[in-house]
Scaffold this active site. Structure first.
Site, PDB file in Angstrom:
ATOM      1  N   ASP A 465       0.652  -1.150   0.085  1.00  0.00           N
ATOM      2  CA  ASP A 465      -0.017   0.143  -0.050  1.00  0.00           C
ATOM      3  C   ASP A 465       0.672   1.257  -0.067  1.00  0.00           C
ATOM      4  OD1 ASP A 465      -1.870   1.954   0.300  1.00  0.00           O
ATOM      5  OD2 ASP A 465      -3.189   0.520   1.680  1.00  0.00           O
ATOM      6  N   HIS A 467      -0.507   4.406   0.336  1.00  0.00           N
ATOM      7  CA  HIS A 467      -1.179   5.660   0.715  1.00  0.00           C
ATOM      8  C   HIS A 467      -0.596   5.998   2.138  1.00  0.00           C
ATOM      9  CE1 HIS A 467      -3.827   3.867  -2.400  1.00  0.00           C
ATOM     10  NE2 HIS A 467      -4.352   5.059  -2.607  1.00  0.00           N
ATOM     11  N   SER A 518      -4.721  -4.589   2.430  1.00  0.00           N
ATOM     12  CA  SER A 518      -3.847  -4.261   3.256  1.00  0.00           C
ATOM     13  C   SER A 518      -4.284  -4.793   4.630  1.00  0.00           C
ATOM     14  CB  SER A 518      -3.913  -2.742   3.699  1.00  0.00           C
ATOM     15  OG  SER A 518      -3.286  -1.881   2.492  1.00  0.00           O
TER      16      SER A 518
END
Ligand code: THG
Length: 622
Positions: A465, A467, A518
């Protein structure tokens, strides 16, 4: 031309003779534009110019759609798709990524239902998932030419190329996110660097026609209160222009609603921000946008002073742009509230400062107000008063200041305060802690050693991930509250998190992630932390995380406390009871109890009672 069973050689010879002077058919030349299709063709010719993609069939982006899918209310879920087409969506984005859903089966089921509704199936589909298996399954049940949302370089070139080749074989257009091995591209330079690298790989190594590539240079949230985020929208617009000029035939898209998350709770302002953003991004060449097609706010309708304030934010025209917009939105909300409720005289919430000693209540109120407003005016004097009343800095921090923070978190949760205000509050808290610092007595001697006393917290975005904007906000808020924050970055493997935890001995760990894969990573990570003997509280946060999923899948893999934290205003108050040795055991026991209850609630099947019990319940008419 030819024959079939029953046609003889003579017959065929006659056909050949009849057409001997006819020209063979030449296939039409390849399209020069991107063509998409559902039941109908949707050519993206220059006259069309702009394609709006409906965002509402997304379990991560609509609570209603999520509920309908979870409850199996498929015809109502289809109505959401139908309404978007009625509202003018030219493509439908479909996303089934949710922790507690079987995304593969939900996606294929929904697509098959869609295919049977000509009014909906008319338009092309954009398959939105972060799980490659979902995308592959989805393409198997889509007629026409779809768009895949998305692929990226985050896992390196090999995976990127293999996904792209598979899409090419299946004949889909593709959204390419501006992510690479280092994470999501957030600056202008990084956005164009990642997109041009992807462009070269796709056109040169995969042989993908450039017109089938749709770049997404990342619409990120602005007006968060953090200066690092101020140029996000402007850099998107600049990157769009660069892509359209330098990467021939490629398109540009983006998830417009991401832009305004900071103003959740005020839909009008959010939609006005979207309209302003679209106005500028379209002029720069953005020709796709994922958005709510029902929005009716247009650039021209926005009241001039609001327009100016929004444009200042989006085009990053002044450093205090966020501050001014937040103030304006706050006043708008207050006016709306005043208009809705009976006239009240109590506007003066802040008691005038006087020399008379303040009561504890009045003082608590002033401190809470300072936090709510994010100001430091008079804070020093109030804290000095508080020192006398409370006797110790820690009592002030844990008492009125923590209560004030809690109140802010509550207002934020109710949509009555916005993200930039929460960040301001955190900064006020920081000032308050700094003002109190000199009065803290420390066991190791007279000079304060803040970093040794400050609780250490380790943060990481889990493997796979990229972000981290939400996590960065959490880091700022926690640092302002006196935590010593170590951020391990994005795409961090469980091994690295365990190693860092062993080395740094944090008092708490925060795991963050935005996409569904995630969640499995978080589970793996806490299991490995547990195996390493680590027991400190773990905070779970990010868009796809939830209280229920945390209880069901993550907490069960860890012996210590695993807290689901809903937003950045909550980490500090939620963590507090777990860090205080006097309350930690109780807090953990209570949390485990709550999570047990959630698990039981979830595990309860639609109760089937025994035959005797059912008979005992039969209606008795006489
Ligand atoms: N790029 C690409 N795909 C994307 C995104 C992107 N897909 C998902 C997302 N971003 C775009 N879709 C949405 C959908 C909804 C919202 C935001 C983005 C949204 N929803 C409301 C909210 O969260 O406040 C919820 C409203 C409700 O529950 O009804 O804002 O960037 N390629």
């Amino acid at each position: 031309m030819g024959g079939c069973c029953g046609t003889t050689d003579e017959h065929i010879a006659q056909i050949a003779q009849l057409v001997s002077d006819a020209e063979p058919h030449t296939p039409a030349p390849q399209h020069s534009e991107l063509w998409l299709s559902g039941l109908e063709l949707l050519p993206l010719t220059p006259e069309r110019g702009f394609i709006n993609v409906g965002e509402r069939c997304n379990v991560a982006g609509s609570r209603k759609f999520l509920r309908l899918v979870k409850e199996g209310q498929w015809s109502e879920a289809l109505d959401i798709a139908r309404k978007q087409v009625d509202d003018g969506a030219l493509v439908l984005d479909i996303n089934m990524d949710d922790a507690l859903l079987d995304a593969r089966s939900a996606m294929t089921h929904f697509l098959c239902l869609l295919a049977a509704e000509p009014e909906i199936a008319r338009v092309p589909v954009m398959v939105d998932s972060s799980d490659w298996n979902v995308i592959r399954d989805a393409l198997g049940c889509i007629q026409g030419k779809a768009i895949v949302n998305s692929i990226s370089l985050k896992e390196g070139e090999e995976v990127f190329l293999s996904h792209a080749r598979e899409l090419r074989r299946m004949g889909a257009a593709v959204v390419v996110m501006a992510f690479d091995e280092e994470g999501q591209a957030t600056t202008y330079e990084r956005r164009i660097e990642v997109c041009s690298r992807a462009y070269r790989l796709l056109t040169e190594q995969v042989g993908m026609p450039a017109r089938d590539i749709i770049f997404d240079p990342n619409v990120l949230t602005v007006a968060t209160g953090m200066a690092e985020h101020d140029a996000y929208a402007l850099d998107f617009i600049r990157a769009t222009e660069w892509i359209r000029t330098h990467l021939p035939e490629a398109h540009v898209s983006g998830g417009v609603s991401n832009l305004s998350f900071a103003f959740r709770g005020n839909n009008y302002v959010r939609e006005a921000m979207h309209a302003v953003f679209l106005y500028h991004a379209r002029r720069a060449g953005m020709d796709f946008a994922i958005l709510n097609p029902a929005t009716r706010v247009t650039y021209a309708d926005i009241e001039p002073s609001l327009l100016e304030a929004i444009e200042d934010v989006i085009l990053c025209r002044r450093p205090d742009a966020t501050e001014r917009l937040t103030q304006m939105v706050h006043e708008m909300s207050a006016e709306a509230e005043a208009a809705a409720s009976a006239p009240q005289a109590d506007n003066a919430t802040q008691p005038a400062a006087t020399d008379a000693p303040l009561s504890r209540e009045a003082l608590d109120h002033r401190l809470a107000e300072a936090l709510r407003r994010g100001t430091t005016d008079g804070l020093q004097a109030d804290l000095m008063c508080a020192l006398e009343l409370y006797g110790s800095p820690v009592a002030i921090i844990e008492g009125p200041l923590m209560q004030g923070m809690n109140r802010v978190g509550q207002l934020f949760g109710e949509g009555k305060m916005f993200l930039p205000q929460v960040v301001k509050t955190a900064r006020t808290m920081k000032s308050a802690v700094e003002m109190l610092q000199p009065y803290m007595t420390d066991n190791s001697g007279s000079d304060a050693q803040p970093s040794q006393q400050r609780p250490r917290v380790l943060l990481a975005t889990v493997r796979g991930d990229v972000h981290d904007i939400g996590k960065n906000i959490v880091a700022v808020v926690m640092a302002c509250n006196g935590f010593d924050v170590t951020d391990l970055g994005v795409m961090v493997s469980p091994e690295d998190i365990v190693a860092a935890a062993r080395e740094l001995h944090p008092q708490a760990i925060g795991l963050s992630g935005l996409i569904t894969p995630s969640l499995a990573e978080m589970q793996t990570t806490v299991r490995m932390l547990d195996e390493a003997g680590i027991r400190v509280p773990v905070m779970i946060g990010g868009a796809t995380t939830s209280r229920l999923h945390t209880a069901l899948r993550i907490a069960t893999a860890y012996s210590g406390a695993v807290l689901h934290v809903a937003d950045a205003s909550q980490n500090v108050p939620m963590l507090a009871p777990f860090l205080d040795p006097a309350t930690a055991n109780d807090a953990t026991a209570q949390l485990h109890q709550q999570q047990d209850a959630l698990r039981q609630l979830h595990a309860t099947p639609d109760t089937i009672v025994s035959l005797e019990e059912a008979r005992a319940k039969k209606p008795k008419f006489f």
